[in-house]
Motif scaffolding. Sequence first.
Motif, PDB file in Angstrom:
ATOM      1  N   HIS A  71      12.369 -10.319  38.276  1.00  0.00           N
ATOM      2  CA  HIS A  71      11.682  -9.202  37.708  1.00  0.00           C
ATOM      3  C   HIS A  71      11.000  -9.492  36.446  1.00  0.00           C
ATOM      4  CE1 HIS A  71      15.509  -9.511  35.546  1.00  0.00           C
ATOM      5  NE2 HIS A  71      15.001  -9.224  34.585  1.00  0.00           N
TER       6      HIS A  71
ATOM      7  N   ASP B 299      10.603  -8.364  32.514  1.00  0.00           N
ATOM      8  CA  ASP B 299      10.910  -7.348  31.454  1.00  0.00           C
ATOM      9  C   ASP B 299       9.468  -6.852  30.642  1.00  0.00           C
ATOM     10  OD1 ASP B 299      13.212  -8.674  32.209  1.00  0.00           O
ATOM     11  OD2 ASP B 299      14.113  -8.317  30.144  1.00  0.00           O
TER      12      ASP B 299
ATOM     13  N   HIS C  37      11.764 -13.731  36.259  1.00  0.00           N
ATOM     14  CA  HIS C  37      13.053 -14.187  36.241  1.00  0.00           C
ATOM     15  C   HIS C  37      14.121 -13.560  36.901  1.00  0.00           C
ATOM     16  CE1 HIS C  37      12.886 -11.637  33.012  1.00  0.00           C
ATOM     17  NE2 HIS C  37      14.199 -11.493  33.156  1.00  0.00           N
TER      18      HIS C  37
ATOM     19  N   ARG D 261      16.475  -7.269  22.444  1.00  0.00           N
ATOM     20  CA  ARG D 261      14.915  -7.075  22.533  1.00  0.00           C
ATOM     21  C   ARG D 261      14.537  -6.062  21.497  1.00  0.00           C
ATOM     22  NH1 ARG D 261      14.946  -5.905  28.340  1.00  0.00           N
ATOM     23  NH2 ARG D 261      16.793  -7.130  29.248  1.00  0.00           N
TER      24      ARG D 261
HETATM   25 FE    FE Z   1      15.098  -9.913  32.602  1.00  0.00          FE
END
Ligand code: FE
Length: 201
Positions: free
Chosen positions: A118, A120, A174, A198
């Motif tokens: 996926h 992010d 990743h 994040r």
């Molecule tokens: Fe991720």
Amino acid sequence: MLTLKPGLRLYKSALDRSAQEALVVGLREVLREAPLFRPVMPRTGKAFSVRMSNCGPLGWVSDRSSYRYQTTHPETGRNWPPMPDSILRLWRDFAGHDAAPDACLINFYDAQARMGPHQDRDEQDFAAPILSLSLGDSCRFRHGGEKRGDPSEAIRLDSGDILVFGGPARKMFHGVDRIFSGTSTLLSPPGRINLTLRRAR
Ligand code: FE
Ligand code: MD6
């Protein structure tokens, strides 16, 4: 520190055993307030094999309607607990980015859990990197390019390792191919915890 490719930095054994244990004490407290939940995929409703929780002002969730950040736990309805100082310190020491993180996703993997490839990209601030810390059992982590079909490479992540994705690596695909169960005694019950810090907004 190892630069795996532009924007992707790996700090092997960034945390020693006692720092890892201290972090786990803080995480246990977070998980008491915000228990692990099992998200499902948007549309299909298929369950993740990973269980999740969050700390900090915002938390990442996934349900039948969408992937998103929200201020509350999807099951308890309460706000996410604050990020422990030990977690904020990781960002100051390794992220190389001034603005503080506003979200910390906690992923728990048992021996069978995986994370499919996926990107992010639910954050609004792509200038900020993502900092990821591995705790407990080792895993095989795969990273590729910005397109799903791009060639990928696998590395082993061990307890105490930190990975920072930024710049040209920020939107790479990743995932976690597999967990090497029994490789760590840090967690009970055993498994792997991955924290990702994040800036969501
Ligand atoms: Fe991720
Ligand atoms: C994991 N990590 O290591 C999954 N995402 O369990 C991620 O999905 C991840 O490690 C963005 C940045 C760093 C990561």
